[in-house]
Design an enzyme around this catalytic site. Structure first.
Site, PDB file in Angstrom:
ATOM      1  N   LYS A 180     -15.615  54.631  18.499  1.00 54.29           N
ATOM      2  CA  LYS A 180     -16.344  55.771  17.965  1.00 54.29           C
ATOM      3  C   LYS A 180     -15.336  56.600  17.175  1.00 54.29           C
ATOM      4  CE  LYS A 180     -15.221  59.931  18.873  1.00 54.29           C
ATOM      5  NZ  LYS A 180     -15.452  61.090  18.001  1.00 54.29           N
ATOM      6  N   THR A 191      -9.523  60.432  15.390  1.00 52.37           N
ATOM      7  CA  THR A 191     -10.305  60.907  16.525  1.00 52.37           C
ATOM      8  C   THR A 191     -11.205  59.844  16.916  1.00 52.37           C
ATOM      9  OG1 THR A 191     -10.527  63.065  15.794  1.00 52.37           O
ATOM     10  CG2 THR A 191     -12.070  62.405  17.398  1.00 52.37           C
ATOM     11  N   ASN A 390     -18.682  70.373   9.181  1.00 49.44           N
ATOM     12  CA  ASN A 390     -17.613  70.956   9.983  1.00 49.44           C
ATOM     13  C   ASN A 390     -17.569  72.479   9.945  1.00 49.44           C
ATOM     14  OD1 ASN A 390     -16.148  68.625  11.167  1.00 49.44           O
ATOM     15  ND2 ASN A 390     -16.155  68.008   9.016  1.00 49.44           N
TER      16      ASN A 390
END
Lengths: 395, 395
Positions: A180, A191, A390
């Site tokens: 992921k 990430t 974001n």
């Protein structure tokens, strides 16, 4: 096509209620053996989430029986209570499976600075354990998604050493994996949470060597937005269930192929991106120089905006190269965008109007004319959608 | 309020036709003496524009009679022809003013990789020279704008040394300046052209010392978008026309104050920005640590998006700190946003809902708990407008 493709593994993915929207958020991957060798690489960020600190300790033992992964909360910057929660999660998995908590790796992803809802997570562990299945790989991959639009899996089939016939080796072996990752993809890992499984019969030292070699040129070379996470974790678990011990080079190439496939999927699904940018630095004096220049180009916001606008703005490539310490002479730099050498000898080259930038993949080649080393870095463009994703809510 | 506030200087700003839209694009600043001492600092980008390479040579002599600045084209990555064009521009200025080309500094700003229209620029030099005036400072400041929405000027008035009365020192002295800069503001200088003038009576060594000290803590600490230009130039010219030789500390503080004022204006007018972010790193072991941490926070795209969204996402601050080599213990990091300590001891602190982020200026304080050094870095948020400005057309 996931962590359950290799023999000896079961997995599950469920909705435990960690995410407020009710989407799947808890995955469990179990190695049923006969062996339980494991290796892991973790974020190089010095601010590490509780599950990273925990799993680093677990991996020191070289054996992992199970991995519990949650989305919906990173459990990073959560102090002693956060670490206690990770510990309690591992203990719960150990209790349910009848194993040792010291062999349970934990991975988390989501917002930093928020404690996990343990009243939901711990019952979720029981629920996940009850659903463990040899077909659970897809569900596990779905449960670790955050802002990913698709779940990501990859598989490599090995057929024993070229030096031994299939009959002699008793059949093939497999490396499978799930990943992921969406934003915050950067070197020293993105990430991302990645679990790779294999039924090859190998010890933890061999796994570690193959995994480090693979991540160095795959996950460590994707740089979606220059940001480095507190939670990145890549685990490789071996069950030995195939009974096959492949030659190291063959196995390492299998691991690399799966990592490369997953890394490419991460870039292809990065938050708000409209372009995947393949930056190849060639004729560098050293591989380190090639990587430094590639990263500098990958992180240049002005260039990322230009690529988004389908503008072959090679001046921004040169401007980025100029900020590095790599060996080069400014008057000998050449840059191609999608095969057109728009910059030659540090100045105007072929007609920039020849560059076709309509497609999602954009290839930038930076020729340093300083040696024979090279490296490829993958990046994304910078878009209004990235800003929106974001800025509109915490993530 | 500009480069002509100090005695001994004339300036002009005109539209030479370099910009296709007909806006002013050529500025000339002339030092009429009696002295012509000068100092300069330039981009640390290794890919330097032709005018930077030229002016660096000029400054080695320590004397500058005139500065010719154009917007509408950076003359960077333009090869030998680009350098010839810069040389020809300086020769033209020298010819028109009756001076030596070796004392004419040249500065350019605009798109990289395009040759300047010399058929327009050279006649423009004559036109500018004809309009030189003691009141020309504002017009010069306007002519160097690119995507700047406003022109930028600043002035500091000095009154002689505190050790001498005004009568003894014969009156005051002045430092004035103009700047342009919009995108590509980054350390090792922003994308900016700055000309400072003073009528103080000082030699080039003193000017150089004061200018380097001033830029180190002002222009070098603004980081709008992490990108470093090929053209950055900051020049300080002294005419000596006031007849006053101020004490060094007093003069240095005047230069610093003007640089600080202009740097702040650059951040306040950065491309597409909606927030000015003041990042103060305190209790660092060294000033270098404080600067490294400040820059890392300033360049974090995820944080810049969060600030745009008025989200006090301190996890992204910690994540950025964690990528540095600075001395700190993750469990002793504290972060305040607009005065609210949202992160204490590396974990959740005061209620983030107390943070008021409605105003343009946002203050982030990062406490490393590792010493007593500090530094301030100024940055901007990341917005859809920034993406638009830098993707919709070449710049």
């Amino acid at each position: 096509m996931s962590v359950t493709t290799a023999k000896g593994f079961t997995a599950a993915g469920i909705a435990a209620g960690i995410k407020q929207n009710g989407n799947p958020d808890l995955a469990l991957v179990v190695n049923n053996g006969p062996r339980r060798a494991a290796a892991g690489v973790f974020t190089s960020n010095r601010v590490k989430a509780a599950p990273v600190l925990w799993s680093q300790q677990v991996l020191k033992g070289g054996e992992v029986t199970a991995v519990i992964l949650n989305s919906g909360g990173a459990n990073a910057c959560t102090g002693p209570k956060g670490f206690q929660d990770t510990h309690a999660t591992a203990e719960k998995v150990a209790e349910v499976l009848g194993h040792n908590a010291g062999e349970v790796a934990v991975a988390s992803t989501g917002l930093i600075g928020v404690l996990l809802p343990m009243d939901k997570l711990l019952p979720g562990v029981e629920q996940a354990a009850a659903q463990l299945s040899e077909h659970g790989g897809e569900k596990a991959a779905i449960a670790i998604k955050t802002t990913d639009t698709v779940h990501k899996t990859a598989v490599h089939q090995g057929w024993g050493s070229p030096r031994s016939s299939e009959a002699e080796s008793g059949g093939g072996w497999t490396v499978g994996g799930m990943a992921k990752g969406a934003g915050m993809l950067a070197p020293g890992l993105a990430t991302m949470l990645v679990v790779l499984t294999t039924d090859a019969d190998l010890d933890s030292e061999t796994l570690d060597k193959a995994l480090r070699a693979a991540t160095r040129t795959t996950f460590d070379r994707v740089d979606s937005d220059g940001c480095m996470s507190t939670n990145d974790t890549v685990l490789l678990l071996a069950s030995g269930a195939s009974g096959v011990t492949p030659a190291y080079e063959e196995f390492a190439e299998g691991v690399r192929a799966v990592c490369d496939d997953l890394a490419r999927q991460l870039i292809g699904d990065a938050e708000g991106a409209s372009k995947d940018i393949r930056i190849e630095v060639v004729n560098a004096a050293t591989e380190d120089d090639a990587v430094e220049v590639g990263r500098s180009i990958a992180r240049n916001n002005l260039l990322k905006c230009a690529i988004h606008g389908e503008d072959p703005n090679w001046g921004r490539v040169l401007s980025a190269i100029g900020t590095t310490r790599a060996a080069f002479d400014p008057d000998q730099l050449n840059v191609a965008i999608n095969g057109i050498w728009v910059c030659k000898n540090g100045s105007v080259g072929e007609d920039r109007d020849l560059v076709d930038m309509r497609y999602r993949e954009v290839r930038i080649t930076a020729d340093l004319s300083a040696g024979s080393e090279s490296a490829v870095i993958w990046a994304n463009d910078l878009t209004a959608e990235y800003v929106h994703e974001n800025s509109a809510y915490s993530s």
